[in-house]
Scaffold this motif. Structure first.
Motif, PDB file in Angstrom:
ATOM      1  N   UNK A   9       0.841  -1.207   0.000  1.00  0.00           N
ATOM      2  CA  UNK A   9       0.000   0.000   0.000  1.00  0.00           C
ATOM      3  C   UNK A   9       0.869   1.247   0.000  1.00  0.00           C
ATOM      4  N   UNK A  10       1.956   1.216   0.745  1.00  0.00           N
ATOM      5  CA  UNK A  10       2.869   2.341   0.777  1.00  0.00           C
ATOM      6  C   UNK A  10       3.503   2.621  -0.578  1.00  0.00           C
ATOM      7  N   UNK A  11       3.799   1.568  -1.313  1.00  0.00           N
ATOM      8  CA  UNK A  11       4.359   1.737  -2.659  1.00  0.00           C
ATOM      9  C   UNK A  11       3.329   2.393  -3.575  1.00  0.00           C
ATOM     10  N   UNK A  12       2.092   1.908  -3.531  1.00  0.00           N
ATOM     11  CA  UNK A  12       1.030   2.504  -4.348  1.00  0.00           C
ATOM     12  C   UNK A  12       0.814   3.966  -3.977  1.00  0.00           C
ATOM     13  N   UNK A  13       0.849   4.254  -2.699  1.00  0.00           N
ATOM     14  CA  UNK A  13       0.677   5.631  -2.235  1.00  0.00           C
ATOM     15  C   UNK A  13       1.826   6.508  -2.724  1.00  0.00           C
ATOM     16  N   UNK A  71      -5.206  12.610 -17.116  1.00  0.00           N
ATOM     17  CA  UNK A  71      -4.784  11.216 -16.937  1.00  0.00           C
ATOM     18  C   UNK A  71      -3.895  11.060 -15.702  1.00  0.00           C
ATOM     19  N   UNK A  72      -3.012  12.010 -15.468  1.00  0.00           N
ATOM     20  CA  UNK A  72      -2.172  11.946 -14.274  1.00  0.00           C
ATOM     21  C   UNK A  72      -3.014  12.059 -13.006  1.00  0.00           C
ATOM     22  N   UNK A  73      -3.990  12.955 -13.013  1.00  0.00           N
ATOM     23  CA  UNK A  73      -4.886  13.089 -11.856  1.00  0.00           C
ATOM     24  C   UNK A  73      -5.675  11.807 -11.622  1.00  0.00           C
ATOM     25  N   UNK A  74      -6.199  11.227 -12.686  1.00  0.00           N
ATOM     26  CA  UNK A  74      -6.966   9.985 -12.554  1.00  0.00           C
ATOM     27  C   UNK A  74      -6.077   8.839 -12.075  1.00  0.00           C
ATOM     28  N   UNK A  75      -4.873   8.769 -12.606  1.00  0.00           N
ATOM     29  CA  UNK A  75      -3.936   7.731 -12.168  1.00  0.00           C
ATOM     30  C   UNK A  75      -3.614   7.863 -10.696  1.00  0.00           C
ATOM     31  N   UNK A  76      -3.367   9.080 -10.261  1.00  0.00           N
ATOM     32  CA  UNK A  76      -3.070   9.319  -8.847  1.00  0.00           C
ATOM     33  C   UNK A  76      -4.237   8.894  -7.964  1.00  0.00           C
ATOM     34  N   UNK A  77      -5.436   9.263  -8.373  1.00  0.00           N
ATOM     35  CA  UNK A  77      -6.628   8.874  -7.605  1.00  0.00           C
ATOM     36  C   UNK A  77      -6.762   7.358  -7.545  1.00  0.00           C
ATOM     37  N   UNK A  78      -6.561   6.693  -8.678  1.00  0.00           N
ATOM     38  CA  UNK A  78      -6.671   5.228  -8.709  1.00  0.00           C
ATOM     39  C   UNK A  78      -5.604   4.573  -7.837  1.00  0.00           C
ATOM     40  N   UNK A  79      -4.379   5.090  -7.882  1.00  0.00           N
ATOM     41  CA  UNK A  79      -3.323   4.523  -7.052  1.00  0.00           C
ATOM     42  C   UNK A  79      -3.627   4.735  -5.575  1.00  0.00           C
ATOM     43  N   UNK A  80      -4.151   5.910  -5.232  1.00  0.00           N
ATOM     44  CA  UNK A  80      -4.554   6.157  -3.843  1.00  0.00           C
ATOM     45  C   UNK A  80      -5.667   5.197  -3.417  1.00  0.00           C
ATOM     46  N   UNK A  81      -6.603   4.931  -4.312  1.00  0.00           N
ATOM     47  CA  UNK A  81      -7.687   3.985  -4.004  1.00  0.00           C
ATOM     48  C   UNK A  81      -7.152   2.582  -3.778  1.00  0.00           C
ATOM     49  N   UNK A  82      -6.176   2.169  -4.587  1.00  0.00           N
ATOM     50  CA  UNK A  82      -5.567   0.846  -4.399  1.00  0.00           C
ATOM     51  C   UNK A  82      -4.863   0.790  -3.051  1.00  0.00           C
ATOM     52  N   UNK A 128      -5.491   2.555  -0.391  1.00  0.00           N
ATOM     53  CA  UNK A 128      -6.511   2.530   0.653  1.00  0.00           C
ATOM     54  C   UNK A 128      -7.129   1.150   0.818  1.00  0.00           C
ATOM     55  N   UNK A 129      -7.390   0.492  -0.306  1.00  0.00           N
ATOM     56  CA  UNK A 129      -7.976  -0.851  -0.248  1.00  0.00           C
ATOM     57  C   UNK A 129      -7.005  -1.844   0.383  1.00  0.00           C
ATOM     58  N   UNK A 130      -5.726  -1.729   0.060  1.00  0.00           N
ATOM     59  CA  UNK A 130      -4.736  -2.634   0.653  1.00  0.00           C
ATOM     60  C   UNK A 130      -4.594  -2.383   2.157  1.00  0.00           C
ATOM     61  N   UNK A 131      -4.550  -1.110   2.551  1.00  0.00           N
ATOM     62  CA  UNK A 131      -4.483  -0.805   3.995  1.00  0.00           C
ATOM     63  C   UNK A 131      -5.721  -1.333   4.716  1.00  0.00           C
TER      64      UNK A 131
END
Length: 107
Positions: A20-24, A70-81, A83-86
């Motif tokens: 999760x930290x890596x995705x964040x 696209x960068x904003x959407x990618x960032x949001x998706x990575x943050x969501x991943x 969050x889900x892992x945490x």
């Protein structure tokens, strides 16, 4: 499948938090790239009169806007991943503390 030991369960929970930290971290990088992309701009002056007549300045502005989106959407998706892992790790940890998996013999 054998029942995991407490150490194996703890290692799995820690691994989920590390991932999760890596995705964040990647989300933060995409945020930084988005800020840079927002600051990039070229006007019709930089494209010359012929470039402006051909519409290159408008194409550039449209492309820049798309990249930022696209960068904003990618960032949001990575943050969501992340969050889900945490959340998964925290839920699994709480279940383990409550001995849910051991009681049901489910892993």
């Amino acid at each position: 499948m054998m029942t995991p030991t407490g150490d194996e369960v703890e290692a799995s929970i820690q691994a989920l938090h590390r991932d999760a930290g890596v995705w964040s971290g990647m989300a933060n990088q995409l945020d930084a790239f988005g800020q840079v992309a927002r600051g990039l701009s070229l006007s019709s002056f930089e494209f010359s009169g012929l470039g402006h007549l051909a519409g290159l300045d408008e194409i550039y502005a449209s492309l820049q806007e798309r990249v930022v989106t696209l960068l904003d959407q990618g960032s949001t998706n990575f943050d969501n991943i992340a969050g889900a892992l945490h959340k998964s790790a925290d839920d699994y940890d709480q279940d383990e503390r409550n001995a849910v998996h051991r009681l049901k013999n489910v892993y």
